[in-house]
Design a protein around this motif. Structure first.
Motif, PDB file in Angstrom:
ATOM      1  N   GLY A   6      18.103 -41.512  87.884  1.00  0.00           N
ATOM      2  CA  GLY A   6      18.586 -42.036  89.158  1.00  0.00           C
ATOM      3  C   GLY A   6      18.465 -43.543  89.242  1.00  0.00           C
ATOM      4  N   PHE A   7      17.342 -44.092  88.754  1.00  0.00           N
ATOM      5  CA  PHE A   7      17.158 -45.540  88.747  1.00  0.00           C
ATOM      6  C   PHE A   7      18.190 -46.213  87.839  1.00  0.00           C
ATOM      7  CE2 PHE A   7      12.398 -44.392  89.211  1.00  0.00           C
ATOM      8  CZ  PHE A   7      12.586 -44.077  90.551  1.00  0.00           C
ATOM      9  N   LEU A   8      18.445 -45.597  86.690  1.00  0.00           N
ATOM     10  CA  LEU A   8      19.447 -46.120  85.761  1.00  0.00           C
ATOM     11  C   LEU A   8      20.822 -46.166  86.416  1.00  0.00           C
ATOM     12  CD1 LEU A   8      18.469 -44.224  82.485  1.00  0.00           C
ATOM     13  CD2 LEU A   8      18.468 -46.703  82.751  1.00  0.00           C
ATOM     14  N   ALA A   9      21.184 -45.079  87.101  1.00  0.00           N
ATOM     15  CA  ALA A   9      22.502 -44.993  87.724  1.00  0.00           C
ATOM     16  C   ALA A   9      22.660 -46.018  88.847  1.00  0.00           C
ATOM     17  CB  ALA A   9      22.730 -43.582  88.260  1.00  0.00           C
ATOM     18  N   ILE A  10      21.610 -46.192  89.649  1.00  0.00           N
ATOM     19  CA  ILE A  10      21.678 -47.179  90.733  1.00  0.00           C
ATOM     20  C   ILE A  10      21.899 -48.575  90.162  1.00  0.00           C
ATOM     21  CG2 ILE A  10      20.366 -48.302  92.568  1.00  0.00           C
ATOM     22  CD1 ILE A  10      18.961 -45.611  93.052  1.00  0.00           C
ATOM     23  N   GLY A  11      21.135 -48.925  89.132  1.00  0.00           N
ATOM     24  CA  GLY A  11      21.298 -50.237  88.507  1.00  0.00           C
ATOM     25  C   GLY A  11      22.673 -50.417  87.901  1.00  0.00           C
ATOM     26  N   ALA A  12      23.165 -49.376  87.226  1.00  0.00           N
ATOM     27  CA  ALA A  12      24.463 -49.451  86.565  1.00  0.00           C
ATOM     28  C   ALA A  12      25.588 -49.652  87.565  1.00  0.00           C
ATOM     29  CB  ALA A  12      24.702 -48.179  85.748  1.00  0.00           C
ATOM     30  N   TYR A  13      25.612 -48.844  88.605  1.00  0.00           N
ATOM     31  CA  TYR A  13      26.696 -48.934  89.585  1.00  0.00           C
ATOM     32  C   TYR A  13      26.608 -50.209  90.415  1.00  0.00           C
ATOM     33  CZ  TYR A  13      29.157 -44.565  88.894  1.00  0.00           C
ATOM     34  OH  TYR A  13      29.965 -43.580  88.370  1.00  0.00           O
ATOM     35  N   THR A  14      25.401 -50.646  90.731  1.00  0.00           N
ATOM     36  CA  THR A  14      25.259 -51.883  91.493  1.00  0.00           C
ATOM     37  C   THR A  14      25.838 -53.062  90.730  1.00  0.00           C
ATOM     38  OG1 THR A  14      23.253 -51.080  92.598  1.00  0.00           O
ATOM     39  CG2 THR A  14      23.629 -53.456  92.591  1.00  0.00           C
ATOM     40  N   SER A  15      25.438 -53.216  89.482  1.00  0.00           N
ATOM     41  CA  SER A  15      25.925 -54.337  88.678  1.00  0.00           C
ATOM     42  C   SER A  15      27.426 -54.234  88.435  1.00  0.00           C
ATOM     43  CB  SER A  15      25.175 -54.380  87.345  1.00  0.00           C
ATOM     44  OG  SER A  15      25.545 -55.517  86.605  1.00  0.00           O
ATOM     45  N   ALA A  16      27.902 -53.021  88.128  1.00  0.00           N
ATOM     46  CA  ALA A  16      29.332 -52.840  87.865  1.00  0.00           C
ATOM     47  C   ALA A  16      30.169 -53.174  89.091  1.00  0.00           C
ATOM     48  CB  ALA A  16      29.590 -51.404  87.418  1.00  0.00           C
ATOM     49  N   LEU A  17      29.744 -52.713  90.271  1.00  0.00           N
ATOM     50  CA  LEU A  17      30.505 -52.974  91.493  1.00  0.00           C
ATOM     51  C   LEU A  17      30.475 -54.451  91.878  1.00  0.00           C
ATOM     52  CD1 LEU A  17      29.427 -49.844  93.562  1.00  0.00           C
ATOM     53  CD2 LEU A  17      31.716 -50.330  92.687  1.00  0.00           C
ATOM     54  N   LEU A  18      29.348 -55.096  91.678  1.00  0.00           N
ATOM     55  CA  LEU A  18      29.246 -56.524  92.015  1.00  0.00           C
ATOM     56  C   LEU A  18      30.159 -57.366  91.137  1.00  0.00           C
ATOM     57  CD1 LEU A  18      25.397 -56.950  92.611  1.00  0.00           C
ATOM     58  CD2 LEU A  18      27.214 -57.034  94.326  1.00  0.00           C
ATOM     59  N   THR A  19      30.252 -57.027  89.866  1.00  0.00           N
ATOM     60  CA  THR A  19      31.106 -57.816  88.966  1.00  0.00           C
ATOM     61  C   THR A  19      32.580 -57.460  89.103  1.00  0.00           C
ATOM     62  OG1 THR A  19      30.634 -56.201  87.210  1.00  0.00           O
ATOM     63  CG2 THR A  19      29.307 -58.207  87.240  1.00  0.00           C
ATOM     64  N   LEU A  20      32.872 -56.178  89.359  1.00  0.00           N
ATOM     65  CA  LEU A  20      34.271 -55.754  89.457  1.00  0.00           C
ATOM     66  C   LEU A  20      34.909 -56.143  90.786  1.00  0.00           C
ATOM     67  CD1 LEU A  20      34.183 -52.160  87.873  1.00  0.00           C
ATOM     68  CD2 LEU A  20      35.412 -54.153  86.988  1.00  0.00           C
ATOM     69  N   ARG A  21      34.186 -55.942  91.882  1.00  0.00           N
ATOM     70  CA  ARG A  21      34.796 -56.112  93.205  1.00  0.00           C
ATOM     71  C   ARG A  21      34.447 -57.425  93.882  1.00  0.00           C
ATOM     72  NH1 ARG A  21      34.522 -49.870  95.576  1.00  0.00           N
ATOM     73  NH2 ARG A  21      35.461 -48.911  93.718  1.00  0.00           N
TER      74      ARG A  21
END
Length: 290
Positions: free
Chosen positions: A48-63
């Motif tokens: 869960g911690f991995l997924a939160i970090g992954a999606y947070t960083s991906a969304l910040l850079t993409l959007r």
């Protein structure tokens, strides 16, 4: 030093990618050694911690088009905050009940990712995530990604080494040995458990964020509950609470499956066998428990 110089000798991208995966899993294993090995709180929610970090960083850079460096730090902070809030209700539990409760963290995060389609794109996941970069220079070669991952692991290991040898680390070890006695001495159990889980989620969030940018694609199945079990196995193999042992365990259980790739159907059977043998013959792990 040998690990840093390895890409100068080994040019094979496949070998470097396997080692890069080992360093990133080493980060996750470090997070387990902190919360479980040092603070004594068994966690099976690292996925869960991995997924939160992954999606947070991906969304910040993409959007929002944030630079990778800022997105990485933000992902670790968000993972620490949300991870702590999610596990907060379990702080009154003890022993294996804590582990059972933390399993729910990964499932909660996975279901939120799957169903919050407007944010996460649901089961389709996020694509075209930009690769890791430093000051605008993208790490696209196997050597560059390898060094980047290894430096993150070394920095996290140094940070954790200083942390566990501080007064905070001594409090965590007191919780591990006897939380009732620690509370009798005036230690606030909820506060220090929260700090342990927050620190663990912070480190795991860094690994998850880097993995997202390395893969350039993630979905709700990228970080499954098997990731949590694997990280715990690596921590036990290296030595629970042993910082160097975290890297040794991650390296061993990343390289060995590649060597015995023909036995992939029996991978989790072998992981279980390794755990049983360690518990029977060397419960302190390969490098001992700190």
């Amino acid at each position: 030093m040998c690990a840093l110089a390895l890409p100068l000798v080994i040019k094979n991208p496949y070998v470097l990618q396997v080692l890069t995966n080992a360093w990133l899993l080493g980060l996750v294993t470090l997070s387990v050694t902190l919360v479980t090995g040092t603070a004594g709180q068994v966690s099976l929610g690292q996925a869960g911690f991995l997924a939160i970090g992954a999606y947070t960083s991906a969304l910040l850079t993409l959007r929002l088009h944030w630079p990778f460096e800022l997105a990485l730090i933000a992902a670790a902070i968000v993972s620490a905050v949300l991870g702590t809030l999610l596990v907060l209700p379990a702080f009154r539990l003890r022993a294996h009940y804590v582990a059972i409760a933390t399993i729910g963290i990964g499932e909660i995060v996975s279901q939120v990712i799957l169903n919050w389609k407007s944010l996460t794109n649901g089961p389709l996941g996020l694509t075209n995530i930009p690769p890791p970069s430093v000051l605008g220079n993208q790490a696209v070669t196997a050597q560059a990604v390898y060094w980047f991952a290894l430096v993150l692991l070394l920095v996290a290991a140094l940070f954790q080494w200083r942390l566990v040898r501080s007064s905070l680390g001594r409090v965590w070890r007191a919780l591990r040995e006897d939380d009732v006695a620690a509370q009798a001495f005036g230690i606030n159990l909820t506060r220090y458990k929260a700090l342990a889980f927050g620190g663990s989620a912070f480190i795991a969030g860094i690994s998850g964020a880097f993995m997202a940018h390395m893969y350039t694609y993630i979905n709700n199945e990228t970080f499954s509950s098997a990731s949590s079990i694997l990280a715990l196995t690596m921590a036990i193999l290296g030595g629970m609470g042993n910082i160097v042992g975290a890297s040794v365990g991650a390296l061993a259980l990343t390289i060995l499956p590649e060597i015995f790739r023909g036995l992939v159907d029996y991978r989790y059977f072998l992981y279980g066998l390794v755990l049983v043998l360690l518990i029977r013959f060397r419960p302190q792990g390969l490098l001992g428990t700190e």
